[in-house]
Enzyme design. Structure first.
Site, mmCIF file in Angstrom:
data_model
loop_
_atom_site.group_PDB
_atom_site.id
_atom_site.type_symbol
_atom_site.label_atom_id
_atom_site.label_comp_id
_atom_site.label_asym_id
_atom_site.label_seq_id
_atom_site.Cartn_x
_atom_site.Cartn_y
_atom_site.Cartn_z
ATOM 1 N N ARG A 1 -11.272 -0.683 14.488
ATOM 2 C CA ARG A 1 -11.032 0.122 13.288
ATOM 3 C C ARG A 1 -11.913 -0.485 12.197
ATOM 4 N NH1 ARG A 1 -5.005 0.951 10.937
ATOM 5 N NH2 ARG A 1 -5.422 -1.184 10.264
ATOM 6 N N TYR B 1 15.098 30.196 8.792
ATOM 7 C CA TYR B 1 13.888 30.915 9.190
ATOM 8 C C TYR B 1 13.857 31.159 10.693
ATOM 9 C CZ TYR B 1 11.740 30.495 4.603
ATOM 10 O OH TYR B 1 11.457 30.611 3.270
ATOM 11 N N MET C 1 11.245 24.481 3.092
ATOM 12 C CA MET C 1 10.501 23.657 2.147
ATOM 13 C C MET C 1 11.444 22.825 1.265
ATOM 14 S SD MET C 1 7.763 24.749 -0.793
ATOM 15 C CE MET C 1 6.367 25.163 0.194
ATOM 16 N N LYS D 1 0.838 -1.203 0.000
ATOM 17 C CA LYS D 1 0.000 0.000 0.000
ATOM 18 C C LYS D 1 0.871 1.250 0.000
ATOM 19 C CE LYS D 1 -0.489 -0.367 5.021
ATOM 20 N NZ LYS D 1 -1.384 -0.850 6.093
HETATM 21 C C1 LIG Z 1 -0.556 -1.925 6.672
HETATM 22 C C2 LIG Z 1 -1.109 -3.219 7.115
HETATM 23 C C3 LIG Z 1 -0.258 -4.309 7.384
HETATM 24 C C4 LIG Z 1 1.245 -4.191 7.394
HETATM 25 O O1 LIG Z 1 1.650 -3.665 8.631
HETATM 26 P P1 LIG Z 1 3.198 -3.490 9.027
HETATM 27 O O2 LIG Z 1 3.162 -3.003 10.421
HETATM 28 O O3 LIG Z 1 3.769 -2.480 8.090
HETATM 29 O O4 LIG Z 1 3.821 -4.836 8.867
HETATM 30 C C5 LIG Z 1 -0.849 -5.521 7.691
HETATM 31 N N1 LIG Z 1 -2.202 -5.659 7.750
HETATM 32 C C6 LIG Z 1 -3.043 -4.625 7.526
HETATM 33 C C7 LIG Z 1 -4.513 -4.833 7.625
HETATM 34 C C8 LIG Z 1 -2.527 -3.371 7.211
HETATM 35 O O5 LIG Z 1 -3.363 -2.349 6.987
#
Ligand SMILES: *Cc1c(COP(=O)(O)O)cnc(C)c1O
Length: 360
Positions: free
Chosen positions: A129, A254, A302, A35
Site C-alpha cells: 500500500r 420500501y 434514509m 484519523k
Molecule cells: C489506521 C491506522 C492504524 C490504526 O489501525 P487500527 O486497526 O485501527 O488499530 C495504525 N497504523 C496506520 C498506518 C493506520 O493507517
C-alpha cells in the site's frame, strides 16, 4: 424537540481503553490514531480524553494543525505525509511529523526552509500500500540523514493481516523483512496497529499505533471487545417516533421487503442510512428497545428504520432505542450488515449530535 438521534461518547471508556493499550504494550510509547474525526467520535473531545498519550496520528493536515494550535505538544504523525510542496510550510510551522513513503516526498523535502522536523520513514514490507521498498531504503536514509532539515528519524511499517488469526505466517514474514532491513540502523521503530498490539507482542518496538481498540471495538472476528476487556466508546441511540399494529400479510417499508406472518406491532425509529446506519443491515439485525433485544424489519430508509415491538414489554412513543454501543456491540451490527466496525464508526454522519459524557 430536535430529532432524537444522538451518539453518546463515553470519555471514561476512552481513558479505560488507553490503559488497556498500556497493559498490552507496557514498554512502547503510544501514538493514538485520531484519523477520520477520531473514527467518527469527534476529534477534539477524543484528543482531550487521551491528552496524556505520547503522541497522535492522523492524516488530515487541518486536524493536525488544530491539535497543535490548541496546545498539544506531543508528536503529531501525518500518516500519509504531505501531498504537495505547498503543505511543507505548514508542516514546518506546526512541527508535524510526516510519513515519508515515496521518493517524490524525499525530493520535496529539499524545499524545507527553516525548521527541522521529525520524520517517519515508511517501509513496504509486503502490504504493497504505502512505503519505500526495502531496496530503496538505504539510499533514502542516506539522503535524509544528510538533509539539514531532518531532525529525528523513526522507521515504520504496517501489517496487512494482523487481525486474521489464520495469517500469522504473513505477519511474521513482514516482521522478519522489517527487522532484516532495519537492524543495521539505530532508529526507533513503529509497527503495530491494534490487532498487532494484542496478538503480536514481538512487534511492539518503540511506538505502537492503536486505533480501533481505543474506541472499544475488537479488531478480530473471533474475539469480542468484552473478551479483550475493552469498553465501547460510542453508543448510537434514538427514539421510537411512530407505532403501528399490523395484520398478517401487511408489509413494511420500501418495496414491502418485510411481510408480517401474523398480527404484530412495529416501531419506527428516527435513524437511517443518512445518519450512518448501514443500508445493508437485513431483517433480524439486533437493536435494543427499552433495554430489551429486538430486531430490524425490512429496508433501512434514509432517515428511519422499522423494528419489531411484538413481545417487547411496555413500549410507547419516545422510548429509547440503542442501535449500537453499550449493550449491543458495533461489531455485531457490522457482521449482520456485511461490513466492519471501522466503517460504521467512521461513517457516522455529521448531522448526528455527538454528546460527550464523563461517564456513562
Ligand atoms: C489506521 C491506522 C492504524 C490504526 O489501525 P487500527 O486497526 O485501527 O488499530 C495504525 N497504523 C496506520 C498506518 C493506520 O493507517
Amino acid at each position: 424537540m430536535s430529532r432524537p438521534i444522538q451518539a453518546i461518547i463515553d470519555y471514561s471508556a476512552l481513558v479505560h481503553n488507553l490503559t488497556i493499550v498500556r497493559q498490552y504494550a507496557p514498554k512502547a510509547r503510544i501514538l493514538a490514531v485520531l484519523k477520520a474525526n477520531a473514527y467518527g467520535h469527534g476529534l477534539l473531545h477524543t484528543a482531550n480524553a487521551l491528552k496524556n498519550v505520547d503522541g497522535f496520528a492522523l492524516l488530515e493536515l487541518e486536524a493536525a494543525i488544530t491539535l497543535r494550535t490548541i496546545g498539544y505538544q506531543q508528536p503529531i504523525l501525518l500518516l500519509e505525509g504531505f501531498f504537495s510542496t505547498k503543505e511543507i510550510a505548514l508542516v514546518e510551522q506546526y512541527q508535524l511529523s510526516p510519513v515519508i513513503h515515496h521518493a517524490e516526498q524525499v525530493s520535496m523535502l529539499s524545499d524545507f526552509k527553516n525548521h527541522k522536523i521529525d520524520i517517519f520513514i515508511k517501509v513496504n514490507t509486503g502490504m504493497n500500500r504505502l512505503g519505500l521498498s526495502p531496496k530503496q531504503l538505504p539510499q533514502v536514509i542516506k539522503e535524509l540523514t544528510n538533509n539539514q532539515h531532518v531532525k529525528n528519524i523513526t522507521l515504520m511499517t504496517h501489517f496487512a493481516s494482523a487481525d486474521d488469526p489464520s495469517e500469522k505466517a504473513s505477519v511474521l514474514r513482514q516482521l522478519r523483512c522489517f527487522e532484516t532491513i532495519t537492524e543495521t540502523y539505530n532508529y526507533p521503530c513503529s509497527l503495530a496497529n491494534s490487532a498487532a498490539i494484542i496478538n503480536y507482542p514481538e512487534t511492539h518496538s518503540d511506538w505502537v499505533r492503536p486505533g480501533i481498540m481505543l474506541y472499544g471495538a475488537s479488531p478480530f472476528p473471533d474475539k469480542t471487545a468484552a473478551d479483550l476487556n475493552l469498553l465501547p466508546v460510542m453508543t448510537l441511540s434514538s427514539k421510537i417516533i411512530a407505532i403501528h399494529d399490523l395484520e398478517a400479510g401487511d408489509k413494511v417499508g420500501y418495496h414491502g421487503l418485510f411481510k408480517a406472518d401474523d398480527r404484530m406491532r412495529i416501531g419506527i425509529v428516527a435513524c437511517g442510512y443518512a445518519d450512518g446506519y448501514p443500508r445493508h443491515a437485513p431483517t433480524g439485525t439486533p437493536v435494543l428497545v427499552n433495554n430489551q433485544r429486538s430486531r430490524l424489519l425490512g429496508r433501512i430508509s434514509m432517515d428511519m428504520l422499522a423494528i419489531d415491538l411484538t413481545g417487547v414489554k411496555n413500549t410507547k412513543l419516545g422510548d429509547p432505542v440503542v442501535l449500537w454501543g453499550k449493550g449491543i456491540p458495533v461489531e455485531e451490527i457490522a457482521m449482520y450488515a456485511g461490513t466492519s466496525s471501522y466503517q460504521l464508526l467512521c461513517g457516522l454522519s455529521a448531522r448526528v449530535d455527538r454528546k460527550f459524557l464523563k461517564s456513562f
